[in-house]
Design an enzyme around this catalytic site. Sequence first.
Site, short mmCIF file in Angstrom:
data_model
loop_
_atom_site.label_atom_id
_atom_site.label_comp_id
_atom_site.label_asym_id
_atom_site.label_seq_id
_atom_site.Cartn_x
_atom_site.Cartn_y
_atom_site.Cartn_z
N LYS A 202 0.83 -1.20 0.00
CA LYS A 202 0.00 0.00 0.00
C LYS A 202 0.86 1.25 0.00
O LYS A 202 0.67 2.17 -0.82
CB LYS A 202 -0.93 -0.01 1.21
N GLY A 204 4.05 1.24 -0.68
CA GLY A 204 4.92 1.13 -1.85
C GLY A 204 4.33 1.82 -3.07
O GLY A 204 5.04 2.46 -3.85
N GLU A 221 11.12 -3.08 -1.53
CA GLU A 221 11.22 -4.37 -0.84
C GLU A 221 9.92 -4.57 -0.06
O GLU A 221 9.73 -3.97 0.99
CB GLU A 221 12.43 -4.39 0.10
N CYS A 256 8.99 -10.27 6.48
CA CYS A 256 8.50 -10.34 5.10
C CYS A 256 8.77 -11.69 4.46
O CYS A 256 8.11 -12.05 3.48
CB CYS A 256 9.13 -9.22 4.28
#
Length: 487
Positions: A202, A204, A221, A256
């Site tokens: 979002k 990003g 990333e 992540c």
Amino acid sequence: MEGKSSTEVFSREKAEATVKALRQSFRAGKTKTYEWRASQLEGIVRLIKEKESDITKALRSDLAKPEMESYLHEISFAKSACLFALKNLKKWMKPEKVPAAITTFPSSAQIVSEPLGVVLVISAWNYPFLLSIDPVIGAIVAGNAVVLKPSDIAPATSELFAKILPEYVDSSCIKVVEGGVPETTALLEQKWDKIFYTGNGKVGRIVMAAAAKHLTPVSLELGGKSPVLVDSDVNLKVAVKRIAVGKWGCNNGQACIAPDYIITPKSFAPQLIEALKVTLERFYGKNPLESADLSRIVNLNHFKRLTDLLDEENVSDKIVCGGQTDEKQLKIAPTLLLDVPHDSVIMKDEIFGPLLPIVTVDKLEDSFEIINSMSKPLAAYVFTKNKKLEQEFISNVSAGGILVNDVALHLANLYLPFGGVGESGIGAYHGKFSFDAFSHKKAVLSRGFAGEAGARYPPYTPEKQWILKGLINGSIVALILALFKRF
């Protein structure tokens, strides 16, 4: 240190002045020399050695992160990145010689890596030390001036950076800006030569939209739903330990590349679940909410987001292990769920927490369709002794990185790129890939004044055209004629 105090707001004008000052330093050539780059890396190594205790305390404050995790996953990784860059910096900076084409004979060709200029690094809260300093190392190694914007969701680490980084690096070329959305917005309004963002898709998209106004290149990333395919032929005792430490031993799932869901044969699922239960009790005890080895959820918003996933209809009754929560401590126990509905939120969005759904299939080949029906993940894992299945997984699953028979350890290899694909990210870094991420590869062709061929110049004739076609097609005869025949 640049940032916000009780009397000063980091405004758009302040951001503009910060970038202007950095650009002046960059244009003066301060950052381009090997000596400057090496000295900054050496300063960061000293920082890590001398401030290890302070870093550990900040991570404990922000995430209740166990000291072992802080050292293994953040401090040691950052130090390794610096030392690896120092060892290889001269080699990376050297121009790369490449073959010259016959059409430019005689000539020499090379690729020169030059710094992009003034870059912005926006880091994440889940590994707030590593994910801040690692991209900054890449920017420094490539010879850039840089602004680091740490995450305000990890305030202790952010404050530590603002306080100590200027003591160890050149603050005229490397600055820290603290704050939240207003400060980030002010920074994104500026013209940068590169933006490196770590976080969610979002934000990003917001970063990418801001960068597009200035045609600024970005590295994103991000994350995604990282699958774990578990075959029934595995060494189960070893496999579950690796899965467990990769999920709950990495920030309690707030990573992540943490496993987001498991796919396994239906007939094997009971064995896998029982083995995971035994391992989780061995790791975190009978009451994991009291374990000092389990990080807390970062804040109340994320705690409620995760408990809402468990409270969704047709999900809570799928819990086969864990499920305990403690809002006061912001703790959620490692939780296993079996065959939750595929249309539930927990199977649509990245979990980023200690919940781990297990999806069963009749045959493992069905797993490829499940994985590929979702966005491309940052990482994908397969546990198997079957080489055919391993190769099929590598060939059929598109992910930022793939690891066979383990979880998350591909980050430790600095010769491998780390980055996403599709919605899990743009670009890659680590090791030489960090240097490349913050460099422009400049093509350089050099020629002398000998070997002049008249065929390239007007007036054009059929004979000249024949020679030029021959040159383009690599004809030695045409080359000889071009070199020695006059027109």
